[in-house]
Motif scaffolding. Structure first.
Motif, PDB file in Angstrom:
ATOM      1  N   THR A 297      41.600-102.261  94.530  1.00 37.69           N
ATOM      2  CA  THR A 297      40.759-102.256  95.727  1.00 37.69           C
ATOM      3  C   THR A 297      39.823-103.459  95.712  1.00 37.69           C
ATOM      4  OG1 THR A 297      39.024-100.906  94.697  1.00 37.69           O
ATOM      5  CG2 THR A 297      40.806 -99.738  95.829  1.00 37.69           C
ATOM      6  N   GLU A 298      39.286-103.768  96.894  1.00 39.45           N
ATOM      7  CA  GLU A 298      38.312-104.842  97.024  1.00 39.45           C
ATOM      8  C   GLU A 298      37.179-104.344  97.913  1.00 39.45           C
ATOM      9  OE1 GLU A 298      38.015-109.336  98.936  1.00 39.45           O
ATOM     10  OE2 GLU A 298      39.931-108.638  98.116  1.00 39.45           O
ATOM     11  N   GLY A 299      35.946-104.523  97.456  1.00 37.30           N
ATOM     12  CA  GLY A 299      34.800-104.021  98.192  1.00 37.30           C
ATOM     13  C   GLY A 299      34.401-102.645  97.701  1.00 37.30           C
ATOM     14  N   THR A 300      33.331-102.126  98.254  1.00 39.48           N
ATOM     15  CA  THR A 300      32.808-100.828  97.840  1.00 39.48           C
ATOM     16  C   THR A 300      33.601 -99.713  98.502  1.00 39.48           C
ATOM     17  OG1 THR A 300      30.593-101.760  97.587  1.00 39.48           O
ATOM     18  CG2 THR A 300      30.771 -99.365  97.798  1.00 39.48           C
ATOM     19  N   ILE A 301      34.208 -98.869  97.686  1.00 37.66           N
ATOM     20  CA  ILE A 301      35.003 -97.745  98.173  1.00 37.66           C
ATOM     21  C   ILE A 301      34.700 -96.538  97.284  1.00 37.66           C
ATOM     22  CG2 ILE A 301      37.333 -96.852  98.551  1.00 37.66           C
ATOM     23  CD1 ILE A 301      38.220 -99.785  98.935  1.00 37.66           C
ATOM     24  N   ILE A 302      34.308 -95.438  97.880  1.00 37.73           N
ATOM     25  CA  ILE A 302      34.100 -94.183  97.149  1.00 37.73           C
ATOM     26  C   ILE A 302      35.468 -93.562  96.958  1.00 37.73           C
ATOM     27  CG2 ILE A 302      32.941 -91.953  97.157  1.00 37.73           C
ATOM     28  CD1 ILE A 302      30.979 -93.211  99.234  1.00 37.73           C
ATOM     29  N   GLN A 303      35.929 -93.450  95.739  1.00 36.83           N
ATOM     30  CA  GLN A 303      37.314 -93.059  95.539  1.00 36.83           C
ATOM     31  C   GLN A 303      37.488 -92.069  94.406  1.00 36.83           C
ATOM     32  OE1 GLN A 303      39.636 -96.290  93.479  1.00 36.83           O
ATOM     33  NE2 GLN A 303      37.973 -97.572  94.253  1.00 36.83           N
ATOM     34  N   ASN A 304      38.494 -91.211  94.569  1.00 33.91           N
ATOM     35  CA  ASN A 304      38.933 -90.332  93.486  1.00 33.91           C
ATOM     36  C   ASN A 304      40.344 -89.830  93.780  1.00 33.91           C
ATOM     37  OD1 ASN A 304      38.766 -87.531  94.828  1.00 33.91           O
ATOM     38  ND2 ASN A 304      36.690 -88.323  95.154  1.00 33.91           N
ATOM     39  N   ASN A 305      41.043 -89.518  92.708  1.00 27.16           N
ATOM     40  CA  ASN A 305      42.389 -88.950  92.771  1.00 27.16           C
ATOM     41  C   ASN A 305      43.390 -89.842  93.512  1.00 27.16           C
ATOM     42  OD1 ASN A 305      41.962 -86.241  91.461  1.00 27.16           O
ATOM     43  ND2 ASN A 305      40.520 -86.037  93.166  1.00 27.16           N
ATOM     44  N   ASN A 306      43.192 -91.146  93.470  1.00 28.72           N
ATOM     45  CA  ASN A 306      44.185 -92.080  93.993  1.00 28.72           C
ATOM     46  C   ASN A 306      45.109 -92.515  92.861  1.00 28.72           C
ATOM     47  OD1 ASN A 306      43.031 -92.499  96.810  1.00 28.72           O
ATOM     48  ND2 ASN A 306      41.274 -93.070  95.545  1.00 28.72           N
ATOM     49  N   SER A 307      46.353 -92.836  93.198  1.00 30.21           N
ATOM     50  CA  SER A 307      47.330 -93.176  92.162  1.00 30.21           C
ATOM     51  C   SER A 307      48.081 -94.446  92.533  1.00 30.21           C
ATOM     52  CB  SER A 307      48.342 -92.033  91.989  1.00 30.21           C
ATOM     53  OG  SER A 307      47.689 -90.827  91.612  1.00 30.21           O
ATOM     54  N   GLY A 308      48.305 -95.276  91.534  1.00 26.83           N
ATOM     55  CA  GLY A 308      49.129 -96.464  91.687  1.00 26.83           C
ATOM     56  C   GLY A 308      50.352 -96.389  90.812  1.00 26.83           C
ATOM     57  N   SER A 309      51.299 -97.303  91.037  1.00 23.86           N
ATOM     58  CA  SER A 309      52.558 -97.363  90.278  1.00 23.86           C
ATOM     59  C   SER A 309      53.319 -96.048  90.340  1.00 23.86           C
ATOM     60  CB  SER A 309      52.276 -97.751  88.820  1.00 23.86           C
ATOM     61  OG  SER A 309      51.608 -98.996  88.751  1.00 23.86           O
ATOM     62  N   VAL A 310      53.322 -95.445  91.516  1.00 22.37           N
ATOM     63  CA  VAL A 310      54.000 -94.168  91.739  1.00 22.37           C
ATOM     64  C   VAL A 310      55.428 -94.447  92.211  1.00 22.37           C
ATOM     65  CG1 VAL A 310      54.031 -92.100  93.184  1.00 22.37           C
ATOM     66  CG2 VAL A 310      51.875 -92.937  92.242  1.00 22.37           C
ATOM     67  N   ASN A 311      56.377 -93.675  91.734  1.00 21.01           N
ATOM     68  CA  ASN A 311      57.776 -93.868  92.075  1.00 21.01           C
ATOM     69  C   ASN A 311      58.075 -93.243  93.444  1.00 21.01           C
ATOM     70  OD1 ASN A 311      60.508 -94.395  92.002  1.00 21.01           O
ATOM     71  ND2 ASN A 311      60.996 -92.726  90.594  1.00 21.01           N
ATOM     72  N   MET A 312      58.283 -94.084  94.452  1.00 18.77           N
ATOM     73  CA  MET A 312      58.628 -93.611  95.796  1.00 18.77           C
ATOM     74  C   MET A 312      59.661 -94.551  96.402  1.00 18.77           C
ATOM     75  SD  MET A 312      54.901 -92.542  97.394  1.00 18.77           S
ATOM     76  CE  MET A 312      54.113 -94.111  96.967  1.00 18.77           C
ATOM     77  N   ASN A 313      60.433 -94.021  97.333  1.00 21.68           N
ATOM     78  CA  ASN A 313      61.437 -94.802  98.044  1.00 21.68           C
ATOM     79  C   ASN A 313      61.166 -94.722  99.546  1.00 21.68           C
ATOM     80  OD1 ASN A 313      63.248 -95.521  95.755  1.00 21.68           O
ATOM     81  ND2 ASN A 313      63.453 -93.296  95.616  1.00 21.68           N
ATOM     82  N   PHE A 314      61.226 -95.867 100.219  1.00 18.34           N
ATOM     83  CA  PHE A 314      60.887 -95.955 101.635  1.00 18.34           C
ATOM     84  C   PHE A 314      62.097 -96.465 102.413  1.00 18.34           C
ATOM     85  CE2 PHE A 314      57.049 -96.163  99.258  1.00 18.34           C
ATOM     86  CZ  PHE A 314      56.038 -95.644 100.052  1.00 18.34           C
ATOM     87  N   ASP A 315      62.280 -95.925 103.615  1.00 13.60           N
ATOM     88  CA  ASP A 315      63.349 -96.368 104.503  1.00 13.60           C
ATOM     89  C   ASP A 315      62.731 -96.594 105.881  1.00 13.60           C
ATOM     90  OD1 ASP A 315      65.513 -96.569 106.317  1.00 13.60           O
ATOM     91  OD2 ASP A 315      66.806 -95.385 105.000  1.00 13.60           O
ATOM     92  N   ASN A 316      62.624 -97.867 106.296  1.00 11.77           N
ATOM     93  CA  ASN A 316      61.991 -98.152 107.575  1.00 11.77           C
ATOM     94  C   ASN A 316      62.976 -98.154 108.736  1.00 11.77           C
ATOM     95  OD1 ASN A 316      63.255-100.506 106.843  1.00 11.77           O
ATOM     96  ND2 ASN A 316      61.528-101.859 107.297  1.00 11.77           N
ATOM     97  N   THR A 317      64.187 -97.668 108.490  1.00 12.65           N
ATOM     98  CA  THR A 317      65.144 -97.406 109.569  1.00 12.65           C
ATOM     99  C   THR A 317      65.207 -95.913 109.868  1.00 12.65           C
ATOM    100  OG1 THR A 317      66.469 -99.336 108.983  1.00 12.65           O
ATOM    101  CG2 THR A 317      67.522 -97.656 110.348  1.00 12.65           C
ATOM    102  N   ALA A 318      65.320 -95.117 108.815  1.00 13.22           N
ATOM    103  CA  ALA A 318      65.320 -93.658 108.981  1.00 13.22           C
ATOM    104  C   ALA A 318      63.904 -93.085 109.004  1.00 13.22           C
ATOM    105  CB  ALA A 318      66.111 -93.003 107.846  1.00 13.22           C
ATOM    106  N   TYR A 319      62.901 -93.928 108.686  1.00  9.43           N
ATOM    107  CA  TYR A 319      61.488 -93.522 108.655  1.00  9.43           C
ATOM    108  C   TYR A 319      61.271 -92.361 107.682  1.00  9.43           C
ATOM    109  CZ  TYR A 319      61.512 -96.327 112.887  1.00  9.43           C
ATOM    110  OH  TYR A 319      61.685 -97.344 113.775  1.00  9.43           O
ATOM    111  N   THR A 320      61.656 -92.599 106.437  1.00 10.95           N
ATOM    112  CA  THR A 320      61.478 -91.585 105.411  1.00 10.95           C
ATOM    113  C   THR A 320      60.744 -92.165 104.207  1.00 10.95           C
ATOM    114  OG1 THR A 320      63.645 -92.097 104.430  1.00 10.95           O
ATOM    115  CG2 THR A 320      63.561 -90.314 106.063  1.00 10.95           C
ATOM    116  N   VAL A 321      60.109 -91.282 103.465  1.00  7.52           N
ATOM    117  CA  VAL A 321      59.554 -91.614 102.154  1.00  7.52           C
ATOM    118  C   VAL A 321      59.875 -90.440 101.245  1.00  7.52           C
ATOM    119  CG1 VAL A 321      57.272 -90.738 102.864  1.00  7.52           C
ATOM    120  CG2 VAL A 321      57.483 -92.174 100.832  1.00  7.52           C
TER     121      VAL A 321
END
Length: 391
Positions: A297-321
């Protein structure tokens, strides 16, 4: 205090309207009908309905039309669109309501639906349902635009209203000038696909961006002191760029609150690897968001329970995750999915799931265009709100 979970099946909610008169438009004026839409508009009075016959083989009524009355336009053939090759201009007036269903503008880049100017002394309301359009440009002051179930090859550019279940190149919320006759409701953008992202530059209203599939959310203005929500969206940018997929860059003095929750995102790192950027004017909270990228992140953000490097697959034709976004959202019961399991981060999660607006087999069935289904009630009355339109 015990919380009780109520399950409600909403079978359908549609408004019945009484029209003053029905005027017909048919090819060559068949059966005594008008031969052009413009002629029917001239003959019509406020509150009338203009019923347009789709021409054989999808040919067009070739005319620019100007709508200067409160009118409703529908197709004479159920579930079929009529084709108007021309610009549709809506002239503003306090209290004017224009509803257009089943309009096709064809594959032309120069014919748009536009509001010709600001409204004085009140508001103009424009409703667009189940249309195929080039651009919608209605970002005039004191104008409410409700558009649902439509395909827009270019931009949807509006100043206030509810935009649900559309596929568009981009969705922009802004106004040519500030409203003087304020609407009582927020800006709501639910269940859309926007290939170029969603941009908010409006300072008159709070906004709610729920369950959209897009390349990014970009906020340049908010209502001072307001509360805004970016919830259960799926962000996928396979091209990368120089700004973060969640980009908040307000001008000095434009303070307010922005809550970001239950979003699923992935982007190709270009000039920045930042997931969420705040230029420290808005108060931003970020909870239960998941990224395939390392969470930066950049700047001041109040944050909790966020996750990075999560395994997900995206399809911008079928609009799925798919993947580890399942059950990754806020576990509170108020955010549960339609099957009452824990919130799935992304556009299929929560009460305003993409499945509400884009069912697996919609066919020619009526379409939901708005739905609010609270999950719990501690005391008093549980209000379920819904609306729809016939395709």
């Amino acid at each position: 205090m015990t919380k009780k979970l109520l399950i409600i099946v909403l079978t359908g909610l549609f408004n019945t309207m009484a029209f003053a008169a029905d005027l017909y438009v048919r090819n060559a004026g068949a059966g005594g009908a008008y031969s052009t839409v413009s002629a029917a508009i001239t003959a019509a009075s406020d509150g009338d309905r203009i019923i347009i016959q789709p021409k054989t083989n999808g040919t067009a009524y070739v005319e620019n039309i100007t709508i200067n009355k409160s009118l409703t336009f529908v197709s004479e053939t159920s579930y079929n669109k009529y084709f108007i090759q021309g610009t549709v201009t809506i002239n503003p007036a306090a209290g004017r309501v224009v509803t257009i269903s089943n309009l096709s503008s064809g594959n032309f880049t120069i014919y748009n639906v536009v509001a010709s100017g600001p409204t004085t002394g009140g508001r103009t309301t424009i409703n667009l349902y189940n249309c195929y359009l080039n651009k919608v440009i209605t970002n005039q002051a004191n104008t409410t635009t409700n558009i649902s179930g439509s395909v827009v090859s270019g931009e949807i550019n509006f100043s206030h209203g509810r935009v649900t279940a559309n596929k568009a190149q981009s969705i922009s919320v802004n106004s040519t000038t500030a409203d003087t006759s304020l609407a009582p409701s927020d800006v709501e953008v639910y269940g859309n696909a926007a290939s170029f992202g969603i941009t908010h530059s409006q300072s008159n209203y709070n906004f709610k961006l729920y369950n959209n599939f897009c390349r990014g959310v970009f906020v340049y203005a908010i209502k001072t002191g307001g509360n805004n929500e970016i919830i259960n969206n799926t962000i996928y940018d396979p091209n990368g760029g120089d700004i973060a997929p969640f980009f908040i860059n307000l001008s000095t003095g434009n303070t307010g609150n922005i809550s970001m929750m239950n979003n699923a995102a992935s982007f190709v790192v270009g000039a920045t690897n930042v997931c969420i950027k705040n230029n420290n004017i808005a108060t931003v909270t970020a909870n239960y968001n998941v990224f395939t990228n390392p969470f930066v992140t950049e700047g001041t953000i109040i944050q909790n329970n966020n996750s990075g490097s999560v395994n997900m697959n995206f399809d911008n034709t079928a609009y799925t995750v798919t993947g580890m976004n399942v059950n990754a959202g806020n576990p509170d019961v108020m955010y549960t999915d339609l099957d009452l399991t824990r919130n799935d981060a992304g556009h299929y999660g929560g009460s305003n799931s993409w499945a509400n607006y884009w069912p697996a087999d919609s066919g020619a069935k009526p379409q939901i265009n708005y739905l609010v289904t609270p999950r719990t009630i501690n005391n008093g009355t549980l209000n379920v709100i819904g609306s729809g339109f016939s395709k």
